[in-house]
Design a protein around this motif. Structure first.
Motif, PDB file in Angstrom:
ATOM      1  N   VAL A 181       0.841  -1.210   0.000  1.00 47.04           N
ATOM      2  CA  VAL A 181       0.000   0.000   0.000  1.00 47.04           C
ATOM      3  C   VAL A 181       0.871   1.253   0.000  1.00 47.04           C
ATOM      4  CG1 VAL A 181      -1.623   1.354   1.391  1.00 47.04           C
ATOM      5  CG2 VAL A 181      -1.999  -1.092   1.074  1.00 47.04           C
ATOM      6  N   ILE A 182       1.902   1.279   0.842  1.00 47.08           N
ATOM      7  CA  ILE A 182       2.793   2.446   0.885  1.00 47.08           C
ATOM      8  C   ILE A 182       3.545   2.592  -0.435  1.00 47.08           C
ATOM      9  CG2 ILE A 182       4.807   3.440   2.029  1.00 47.08           C
ATOM     10  CD1 ILE A 182       3.891   2.145   4.608  1.00 47.08           C
ATOM     11  N   ALA A 183       3.936   1.461  -1.023  1.00 47.45           N
ATOM     12  CA  ALA A 183       4.705   1.512  -2.269  1.00 47.45           C
ATOM     13  C   ALA A 183       3.906   2.101  -3.423  1.00 47.45           C
ATOM     14  CB  ALA A 183       5.200   0.110  -2.635  1.00 47.45           C
ATOM     15  N   VAL A 184       2.584   1.949  -3.404  1.00 47.40           N
ATOM     16  CA  VAL A 184       1.758   2.460  -4.509  1.00 47.40           C
ATOM     17  C   VAL A 184       0.985   3.721  -4.120  1.00 47.40           C
ATOM     18  CG1 VAL A 184       1.512   0.150  -5.477  1.00 47.40           C
ATOM     19  CG2 VAL A 184      -0.236   1.005  -3.906  1.00 47.40           C
ATOM     20  N   TRP A 201       8.815  -2.135  -1.613  1.00 44.91           N
ATOM     21  CA  TRP A 201       8.603  -3.380  -2.353  1.00 44.91           C
ATOM     22  C   TRP A 201       9.510  -4.476  -1.796  1.00 44.91           C
ATOM     23  CZ3 TRP A 201       4.417  -3.992  -4.922  1.00 44.91           C
ATOM     24  CH2 TRP A 201       3.829  -2.936  -5.626  1.00 44.91           C
ATOM     25  N   ALA A 202      10.758  -4.120  -1.497  1.00 45.85           N
ATOM     26  CA  ALA A 202      11.694  -5.105  -0.937  1.00 45.85           C
ATOM     27  C   ALA A 202      11.216  -5.582   0.433  1.00 45.85           C
ATOM     28  CB  ALA A 202      13.089  -4.491  -0.841  1.00 45.85           C
ATOM     29  N   LEU A 248      10.257  -9.367   1.658  1.00 49.78           N
ATOM     30  CA  LEU A 248      10.897  -9.981   2.825  1.00 49.78           C
ATOM     31  C   LEU A 248       9.852 -10.475   3.818  1.00 49.78           C
ATOM     32  CD1 LEU A 248      13.550 -10.626   4.258  1.00 49.78           C
ATOM     33  CD2 LEU A 248      13.496  -8.333   5.247  1.00 49.78           C
ATOM     34  N   ALA A 249       8.826  -9.648   4.089  1.00 46.82           N
ATOM     35  CA  ALA A 249       7.769 -10.046   5.019  1.00 46.82           C
ATOM     36  C   ALA A 249       6.993 -11.252   4.492  1.00 46.82           C
ATOM     37  CB  ALA A 249       6.823  -8.869   5.276  1.00 46.82           C
ATOM     38  N   THR A 250       6.750 -11.278   3.168  1.00 48.39           N
ATOM     39  CA  THR A 250       6.033 -12.405   2.568  1.00 48.39           C
ATOM     40  C   THR A 250       6.846 -13.693   2.676  1.00 48.39           C
ATOM     41  OG1 THR A 250       4.916 -10.935   0.994  1.00 48.39           O
ATOM     42  CG2 THR A 250       4.976 -13.274   0.454  1.00 48.39           C
ATOM     43  N   ALA A 251       8.143 -13.600   2.379  1.00 49.52           N
ATOM     44  CA  ALA A 251       9.004 -14.778   2.475  1.00 49.52           C
ATOM     45  C   ALA A 251       9.062 -15.297   3.903  1.00 49.52           C
ATOM     46  CB  ALA A 251      10.407 -14.438   1.975  1.00 49.52           C
TER      47      ALA A 251
END
Length: 411
Positions: free
Chosen positions: A91-94, A166-167, A171-174
């Protein structure tokens, strides 16, 4: 290795929580100006609002997530909040509006309150003798996150102001996927505790756990200690520039040295200090060492000496793990999440109070009209807070044995 994977997941989660604070520091000013326009001063105003909102949500939601994990388990709360954190970074990235950024930091503050759940998991899997050293790993993971966050944000900003987010989402998803595969549930029916809104807020949690006077005293001491220790992120950049005329590179180097030293002390050295001194003497040693370090930093006039003192000051960072272990042993097994939530709130409140107090003290001590010019005055305030911590710690009552509430049938 299989037995260590859950602990690795927990420590990575804590590191990501800490990175969420430092990640935005290098890129947020430019991101705000890209979205909203205006001057750097106006961007700084929004940045202050974002930081405050983030800390306030951690203050409010630490006990909530901890209490939820006492009822529903550590695993679902951790995995859900990590998923929310990953989505929040997207959300912050977009984001194309400053209000969306504010919403993102509010949600991020809620998700980062998982420190209470992660620390409760460590309490669940640790014997009483292991708790202080394991809580030291919590501090080490946080210290590493504070170092990696700004570093990652600064390096990835070369690819654009949105690249760090995005990075961080990746990282959180992984890490969430790792948790799905390796994280066991540690809350059994024996220690499962019914959810209570009374315990799910900071004041209610303090009143509930404060019935054991030692825990109440130590919670207050925890807040005072964190308020004093947060003088480093709150004022160091301004102090170093005013006192030694350091530029951003030297300031970043000094903070990096401090963060790495903090990780070494809490992740490795604390085991030997605890074996030598025990919990109580470790806390007293840390308080006295910190008081001496704050006094030295308040009075030092050499930039070279200050750079040497900066990593050495981390040698006093043994107080919080030893204090957490003492409190954890004083609380029943089915209240560990609530306790860690209360401590998360106390730490978040210190993050709100410390910058406000320390910045005002710095302003008064360096203003043109000041009677005594002393850029290191905030460190004197921290030294005095250490003295108060010692008084509170030495005045506590003996711990009463914890009693786990009997389990209740699930609805």
């Amino acid at each position: 290795m299989r037995a260590r994977l859950p602990l690795l997941f927990i420590l990575t989660t804590l590191m990501i929580d800490a990175m969420g604070i430092g990640l935005v520091i290098p890129v947020m000013p430019q991101l705000i100006r890209d979205i909203e326009g205006g001057t750097l001063a106006q961007a700084a105003l929004w940045g202050g609002i974002f930081s405050t909102a983030y800390a306030v949500m951690q203050f409010l939601c630490g006990p909530l997530l901890g209490t939820l994990s006492d009822r529903f388990g550590r695993r679902p709360v951790l995995l859900i909040t990590l998923t929310i954190m990953a989505l929040d970074y997207v959300v912050i990235a977009v984001a194309m509006n400053v209000w969306v950024l504010l919403f993102g930091r509010i949600i991020g503050g809620i998700a980062a309150s998982t420190r209470s759940v992660a620390t409760a998991f460590i309490a669940d899997i640790s014997s009483p003798e292991e708790k202080a050293a394991r809580f030291g790993l919590v501090g080490a993971a946080f210290g590493l996150g504070f170092v990696l966050g700004p570093l990652m944000g600064g390096l990835l900003a070369e690819l654009g102001t949105r690249a760090p987010f995005w990075a961080a989402a990746a990282l959180a998803t992984a890490n969430m996927l790792l948790g799905v595969m390796v994280l066991p549930e540690t809350v059994t029916d024996r220690i499962r505790r019914p959810f209570s809104w009374k315990r799910a807020n900071p004041l209610g949690a303090l009143l509930d756990l404060g019935r054991k006077e030692r825990v109440g005293r130590l919670t207050f001491m925890f807040f005072l200690y964190q308020t004093a220790f947060f003088v480093y992120p709150a004022i160091w950049a301004y102090y170093a520039q005013e006192r030694f005329d350091w530029g951003p590179r030297t300031i970043g180097l000094s903070l990096g040295l401090f963060g790495i030293s903090l990780a070494i002390v809490q992740g490795w050295l604390i085991r030997y200090v605890l074996a030598w001194l025990g919990d109580r003497k470790t806390v007293l040693y840390g308080i006295l060492f910190n008081a001496a370090a704050f006094l030295a930093l308040a009075m030092v006039s050499s930039g070279t000496l200050a750079l040497i003192l900066t990593p050495l000051a981390a040698l006093g960072a043994v107080v919080i793990p030893a204090l957490q272990a003492m409190m954890s042993r004083a609380i029943p097994d089915n209240a560990q999440g609530g306790l860690q939530g209360l401590l998360t709130s106390a730490g978040a409140l210190a993050m709100i109070v410390s910058p406000a107090v320390m910045s005002q003290v710095f302003w008064v001590a360096t203003a043109e009209s000041t009677a005594v010019y002393l850029p290191g005055a905030p460190f004197l305030v921290s030294m005095l807070l250490m003295v108060v911590c010692a008084v509170v710690f030495l005045g506590r009552k003996r711990m009463t044995p914890p009693v786990t509430d009997p389990p209740r049938a699930r609805p």
